[in-house]
Scaffold this motif. Structure first.
Motif, PDB file in Angstrom:
ATOM      1  N   LEU A   1      -7.692   2.134  -8.640  1.00  0.00           N
ATOM      2  CA  LEU A   1      -6.724   0.999  -8.182  1.00  0.00           C
ATOM      3  C   LEU A   1      -7.285  -0.088  -9.124  1.00  0.00           C
ATOM      4  CD1 LEU A   1      -7.504   1.459  -4.448  1.00  0.00           C
ATOM      5  CD2 LEU A   1      -5.276   1.632  -5.512  1.00  0.00           C
ATOM      6  N   PHE A   2      -8.168  -0.058  -9.831  1.00  0.00           N
ATOM      7  CA  PHE A   2      -8.821  -1.304 -10.561  1.00  0.00           C
ATOM      8  C   PHE A   2      -8.740  -1.048 -11.926  1.00  0.00           C
ATOM      9  CE2 PHE A   2     -10.841  -0.992  -6.407  1.00  0.00           C
ATOM     10  CZ  PHE A   2     -10.630  -2.349  -6.010  1.00  0.00           C
ATOM     11  N   LEU A   3      -8.025   0.077 -12.263  1.00  0.00           N
ATOM     12  CA  LEU A   3      -7.801   0.492 -13.900  1.00  0.00           C
ATOM     13  C   LEU A   3      -6.420  -0.083 -14.134  1.00  0.00           C
ATOM     14  CD1 LEU A   3      -9.209   4.049 -14.013  1.00  0.00           C
ATOM     15  CD2 LEU A   3     -10.473   1.741 -14.641  1.00  0.00           C
ATOM     16  N   ASP A   4      -6.330  -0.240 -15.561  1.00  0.00           N
ATOM     17  CA  ASP A   4      -5.166  -0.579 -16.229  1.00  0.00           C
ATOM     18  C   ASP A   4      -4.032   0.766 -16.292  1.00  0.00           C
ATOM     19  OD1 ASP A   4      -5.240  -3.373 -16.314  1.00  0.00           O
ATOM     20  OD2 ASP A   4      -6.413  -2.993 -18.357  1.00  0.00           O
ATOM     21  N   TYR A   5      -2.941   0.667 -15.828  1.00  0.00           N
ATOM     22  CA  TYR A   5      -1.932   1.775 -15.985  1.00  0.00           C
ATOM     23  C   TYR A   5      -1.450   1.632 -17.384  1.00  0.00           C
ATOM     24  CZ  TYR A   5      -1.671   3.491 -11.441  1.00  0.00           C
ATOM     25  OH  TYR A   5      -1.930   4.045 -10.079  1.00  0.00           O
ATOM     26  N   PRO A   6      -1.031   2.620 -17.979  1.00  0.00           N
ATOM     27  CA  PRO A   6      -0.470   2.791 -19.446  1.00  0.00           C
ATOM     28  C   PRO A   6       0.508   1.862 -19.624  1.00  0.00           C
ATOM     29  CG  PRO A   6      -0.690   5.111 -18.751  1.00  0.00           C
ATOM     30  CD  PRO A   6      -1.161   4.177 -17.635  1.00  0.00           C
ATOM     31  N   GLN A   7       0.841   1.065 -20.509  1.00  0.00           N
ATOM     32  CA  GLN A   7       2.009   0.049 -20.947  1.00  0.00           C
ATOM     33  C   GLN A   7       3.423   0.574 -20.180  1.00  0.00           C
ATOM     34  OE1 GLN A   7       1.049  -2.860 -21.655  1.00  0.00           O
ATOM     35  NE2 GLN A   7       3.318  -3.710 -21.204  1.00  0.00           N
ATOM     36  N   ALA A   8       3.539   1.930 -20.505  1.00  0.00           N
ATOM     37  CA  ALA A   8       4.910   2.384 -20.204  1.00  0.00           C
ATOM     38  C   ALA A   8       5.219   2.544 -18.762  1.00  0.00           C
ATOM     39  CB  ALA A   8       4.899   3.700 -20.668  1.00  0.00           C
ATOM     40  N   VAL A   9       3.932   2.579 -18.088  1.00  0.00           N
ATOM     41  CA  VAL A   9       4.234   2.525 -16.740  1.00  0.00           C
ATOM     42  C   VAL A   9       4.083   1.094 -15.920  1.00  0.00           C
ATOM     43  CG1 VAL A   9       2.741   3.060 -14.539  1.00  0.00           C
ATOM     44  CG2 VAL A   9       2.737   4.654 -16.155  1.00  0.00           C
ATOM     45  N   THR A  10       3.500   0.179 -16.459  1.00  0.00           N
ATOM     46  CA  THR A  10       3.535  -1.158 -16.290  1.00  0.00           C
ATOM     47  C   THR A  10       4.906  -1.710 -16.393  1.00  0.00           C
ATOM     48  OG1 THR A  10       2.401  -1.828 -18.046  1.00  0.00           O
ATOM     49  CG2 THR A  10       1.120  -1.659 -16.100  1.00  0.00           C
ATOM     50  N   ASP A  11       5.451  -1.194 -17.599  1.00  0.00           N
ATOM     51  CA  ASP A  11       6.798  -1.868 -18.041  1.00  0.00           C
ATOM     52  C   ASP A  11       7.850  -1.601 -16.777  1.00  0.00           C
ATOM     53  OD1 ASP A  11       5.784  -2.862 -20.220  1.00  0.00           O
ATOM     54  OD2 ASP A  11       6.549  -1.214 -21.545  1.00  0.00           O
TER      55      ASP A  11
ATOM     56  N   ALA B   1       0.989  10.348   1.574  1.00  0.00           N
ATOM     57  CA  ALA B   1      -0.017  10.714   2.622  1.00  0.00           C
ATOM     58  C   ALA B   1      -0.045  12.364   2.587  1.00  0.00           C
ATOM     59  CB  ALA B   1       0.274  10.150   3.824  1.00  0.00           C
ATOM     60  N   LEU B   2       1.096  12.933   2.540  1.00  0.00           N
ATOM     61  CA  LEU B   2       1.104  14.581   2.558  1.00  0.00           C
ATOM     62  C   LEU B   2       0.250  15.072   1.260  1.00  0.00           C
ATOM     63  CD1 LEU B   2       2.220  16.722   4.014  1.00  0.00           C
ATOM     64  CD2 LEU B   2       4.099  16.977   2.465  1.00  0.00           C
ATOM     65  N   ILE B   3       0.546  14.560   0.238  1.00  0.00           N
ATOM     66  CA  ILE B   3      -0.073  15.089  -1.108  1.00  0.00           C
ATOM     67  C   ILE B   3      -1.609  14.741  -0.818  1.00  0.00           C
ATOM     68  CG2 ILE B   3      -0.253  14.728  -3.457  1.00  0.00           C
ATOM     69  CD1 ILE B   3       2.614  13.934  -3.573  1.00  0.00           C
ATOM     70  N   SER B   4      -1.930  13.634  -0.391  1.00  0.00           N
ATOM     71  CA  SER B   4      -3.366  13.283  -0.345  1.00  0.00           C
ATOM     72  C   SER B   4      -3.903  13.934   0.662  1.00  0.00           C
ATOM     73  CB  SER B   4      -3.248  11.764   0.107  1.00  0.00           C
ATOM     74  OG  SER B   4      -4.750  11.525   0.386  1.00  0.00           O
TER      75      SER B   4
ATOM     76  N   ALA C   1       4.206  11.188  -9.876  1.00  0.00           N
ATOM     77  CA  ALA C   1       3.679  11.537 -11.125  1.00  0.00           C
ATOM     78  C   ALA C   1       2.957  10.460 -11.898  1.00  0.00           C
ATOM     79  CB  ALA C   1       4.579  12.247 -12.051  1.00  0.00           C
ATOM     80  N   MET C   2       3.308   9.241 -11.632  1.00  0.00           N
ATOM     81  CA  MET C   2       2.621   7.970 -12.464  1.00  0.00           C
ATOM     82  C   MET C   2       1.331   7.697 -11.921  1.00  0.00           C
ATOM     83  SD  MET C   2       5.779   5.800 -13.449  1.00  0.00           S
ATOM     84  CE  MET C   2       6.990   6.217 -14.458  1.00  0.00           C
ATOM     85  N   ILE C   3       1.274   7.933 -10.546  1.00  0.00           N
ATOM     86  CA  ILE C   3      -0.211   7.705  -9.889  1.00  0.00           C
ATOM     87  C   ILE C   3      -1.278   8.395 -10.311  1.00  0.00           C
ATOM     88  CG2 ILE C   3      -1.291   7.526  -7.582  1.00  0.00           C
ATOM     89  CD1 ILE C   3       1.673   7.213  -6.276  1.00  0.00           C
ATOM     90  N   PHE C   4      -2.414   7.653 -10.710  1.00  0.00           N
ATOM     91  CA  PHE C   4      -3.583   8.347 -10.970  1.00  0.00           C
ATOM     92  C   PHE C   4      -4.020   9.553 -10.024  1.00  0.00           C
ATOM     93  CE2 PHE C   4      -4.700   4.354 -13.453  1.00  0.00           C
ATOM     94  CZ  PHE C   4      -4.833   4.929 -14.454  1.00  0.00           C
ATOM     95  N   PRO C   5      -4.085  10.618 -10.407  1.00  0.00           N
ATOM     96  CA  PRO C   5      -4.257  11.806  -9.569  1.00  0.00           C
ATOM     97  C   PRO C   5      -5.609  11.591  -8.571  1.00  0.00           C
ATOM     98  CG  PRO C   5      -3.823  12.583 -11.746  1.00  0.00           C
ATOM     99  CD  PRO C   5      -3.743  11.046 -11.716  1.00  0.00           C
ATOM    100  N   VAL C   6      -6.611  11.050  -9.314  1.00  0.00           N
ATOM    101  CA  VAL C   6      -8.072  10.733  -8.577  1.00  0.00           C
ATOM    102  C   VAL C   6      -7.567  10.102  -7.071  1.00  0.00           C
ATOM    103  CG1 VAL C   6     -10.053  10.025  -8.457  1.00  0.00           C
ATOM    104  CG2 VAL C   6      -9.141  10.954 -10.605  1.00  0.00           C
ATOM    105  N   LEU C   7      -6.757   9.223  -7.248  1.00  0.00           N
ATOM    106  CA  LEU C   7      -6.524   8.529  -6.050  1.00  0.00           C
ATOM    107  C   LEU C   7      -5.978   9.253  -4.528  1.00  0.00           C
ATOM    108  CD1 LEU C   7      -4.332   5.121  -7.165  1.00  0.00           C
ATOM    109  CD2 LEU C   7      -6.461   5.314  -5.865  1.00  0.00           C
TER     110      LEU C   7
END
Lengths: 304, 312
Positions: free
Chosen positions: A190-200, A271-274, A218-224
């Motif tokens: 939650l506190f990490l920078d996403y890749p530029q392509a994602v933030t764009d 929520a389902l994936i989580s 698919a863009m969400i960090f899987p660990v989340l």
């Protein structure tokens, strides 16, 4: 044949006065919260504010139950295997042909069963917002299922601590450390920078609007996904638009980036994936616990 | 029934069990004796599949306990030297629970629980809570638990520890009954006389080493050869005579130790048998020492135990 460890532990648990106290305290907290949140709805007039308080009641009840589960489960489970070790009854189980996985499963299901009982007893209170029309009964059921999965995972964390520790107290401390550790590690993205392509994409409302739910997921960090807290927020957001005011697409920020992606992907889907990820994590921890039970059992104390 | 071959267990640099080899025949009541730290519990835990040996093998009825732990566990009934109490559980439930762990059917469990409660004289306590039983009763219930799956080999680690004399007698009676039922019983204790009364054979361990293994009679025979020699001189013979006797004994090469137990009673420890004993008497008489009494001090089992465990 029903797992003997489960039926035996459940018998002993239900004979204990502590169970009644826990059940009473759980219901008191649930009812107290509901009365506090829905007081306005119980008045003679039904207002929009009143209905909103029903939705808020559902959200608060979910959050309260979530934290109660996370707090109670480790304490409830951490003494199971460690307690057997302390009472010196674990060896007696290990010399029978009961596999360590069966022991761990039985113990885990006993604690999980108790948490199920708490959730089932609290279910009528959970349905109060549904009766008031604030949420649908199906949404309440979704919420209950999510809490069940969380309870299972929390029990598995406590079980691992119990299998590793020599005493119940050490098991308890270890369980809370594990819970804290998992919460911290899985919250880090939650506190990490996403890749530029994602933030764009995330910070561009048009691009974000065109993003498909699958691509956003698919863009969400899987660990989340392994963080049940993130799953809970996603579920509540999907069901009630919880935290919607905080999701301002034009704003930037690492936290908002994750929330925006969650919003685009769909809260209930996240929520389902989580839930699935947390369930798998729980099962993995159970297998790991079983390995520790046998290893510890083999190590044993040297006496003579 | 049980065969141990060069069984060794090391904890880091410490050797708890050093190459123990042993055989116990079917239907024997075998005593396992040694002081604290001798390696009794370690051996029993290895046989019970609770501990892995560093090297060597242990077989029960031809089943290797390390390679085929699951098969071996079906043959073993293990009773440790402690009683793990479950609160909020009745006696019959306690037995029923372990019966389920051994995957016995409901009918088998009920039948075995009733029979075993009868065997250990706890039938009237069937519905009593386990934590309300006396220590002796708990020990007997624990014994019943170890028998719930009808094992061939019973491993009992100090089953009578902490019991009063009456409870010990009751436990002995039950063990004899088990032997009569054809069970092979391996029982440990650090009190040799206690075991010698009921065991067919004995193993003595000290510091992880085998000191003796055989029947009680063989042990007594072996140890009587090492019994000290009591030499009583004539009363009032004088200090000078006693000193002469001591000097005479000291000249003999096979005398290990001489103690003056009383004014005129000397106790000599020697290495050797009857020939050496005769020579001692000859020497004393030839020097006009007034010997009134001359005999090997009888060895009781407690003394035997002290002797063998000190020498090891």
């Amino acid at each position: 044949m029903l797992n003997p460890i489960l039926s035996f532990s459940a018998t002993r648990r239900m004979r204990s006065g502590k169970t009644l106290v826990i059940l009473g305290a759980w219901l008191a907290v649930m009812l107290g919260t509901a009365l506090l949140m829905m007081g306005r709805l119980l008045g003679p007039e039904v207002t929009v504010n009143g209905l909103r308080s029903g939705t808020n009641c559902y959200i608060v009840l979910m959050i309260v139950q979530f934290f109660l589960i996370v707090l109670i489960s480790p304490a409830m489970t951490s003494g199971t295997v460690a307690g057997e070790r302390e009472r010196q009854t674990l060896e007696l189980l290990l010399v029978t042909n009961t596999r360590s996985l069966r022991i761990v499963w039985g113990k885990a299901m006993d604690s999980f069963g108790m948490l199920c009982l708490l959730l089932v007893c609290g279910a009528p209170v959970m349905f109060l917002p549904a009766v008031a029309g604030a949420v649908t009964p199906l949404q309440v059921l979704e919420g209950e299922l999510f809490l069940l999965v969380t309870a299972f995972a929390a029990v598995c964390v406590g079980m691992l601590a119990s299998a590793v520790a020599r005493t119940s107290m050490a098991g308890g401390i270890l369980a809370y450390l594990f819970v804290f550790g998992i919460a911290v590690v899985t919250s880090l993205p939650l506190f990490l920078d996403y890749p530029q392509a994602v933030t764009d994409i995330v910070y561009d409302p048009r691009a974000l609007a065109q993003l498909s739910p699958g691509a956003a997921t698919a863009m969400i960090f899987p660990v989340l996904f392994l963080n049940p807290g993130y799953g809970l927020i996603a579920l509540l957001h999907g069901q009630t638009r919880f935290l919607s005011s905080a999701l301002q697409y034009q704003q930037t920020g690492r936290l908002l980036c994750s929330f925006n992606l969650m919003d685009r992907a769909g809260g209930e889907r996240i929520a389902l994936i989580s839930s699935g990820a947390v369930l798998l994590l729980g099962l993995a921890l159970l297998f790991l616990s079983a390995a520790f039970v046998r290893r510890r059992g083999f190590g044993g104390k040297r006496k003579g | 029934m049980l065969r141990l071959d060069k069984l060794t267990k090391q904890y880091g640099k410490f050797t708890a069990l050093d190459g123990l080899s042993l055989e116990i025949a079917d239907g024997q009541l075998h005593g396992f004796v040694g002081p604290n730290g001798a390696g009794k519990t370690t051996t029993m835990r290895i046989i019970s599949t609770l501990l892995q040996p560093t090297s060597g093998t242990a077989e029960i009825d031809g089943v290797d306990v390390v390679r085929s732990g699951s098969k071996a566990r079906k043959l073993i009934g293990y009773m440790p030297d402690f009683f793990g109490v479950y609160d909020s559980l009745k006696c019959w439930e306690y037995l029923d629970f372990y019966g389920r762990c051994y995957r016995l059917s409901a009918g088998e469990r009920k039948q075995m629980a009733d029979q075993l409660l009868d065997l250990v004289q706890l039938t009237e306590k069937r519905d009593a809570y386990v934590d309300s039983l006396s220590r002796g009763m708990k020990q007997r219930l624990c014994l019943a638990r170890s028998l719930i799956h009808d094992p061939k080999l019973l491993i009992l680690d100090e089953p009578a520890s902490g019991m009063d004399p009456r409870a010990r007698a009751e436990m002995k009676g039950i063990l004899k009954t088990l032997r009569d039922m054809g069970k092979t019983v391996m029982i440990s204790s650090h009190i040799l006389p206690e075991l010698s009364e009921m065991c067919d054979s004995l193993t003595i361990l000290d510091h992880g080493h085998l000191v003796f293994s055989g029947s009680v009679e063989e042990l007594s025979e072996k140890m009587n050869g090492n019994a000290p020699l009591d030499i009583r001189l004539q009363a009032g013979c004088g200090e000078e005579t006693v000193e002469r006797a001591v000097a005479c004994l000291k000249e003999l090469p096979f005398i290990r130790e001489i103690l003056q137990e009383e004014t005129t009673l000397l106790r000599a420890r020697l290495e050797g048998g009857e020939a050496e004993t005769q020579q001692i008497l000859r020497e004393l008489v030839s020097r006009n020492i007034p010997v009134c009494d001359f005999h090997r001090a009888p060895m009781n089992l407690e003394k035997v135990f002290m002797e063998v465990t000190v020498d090891a």
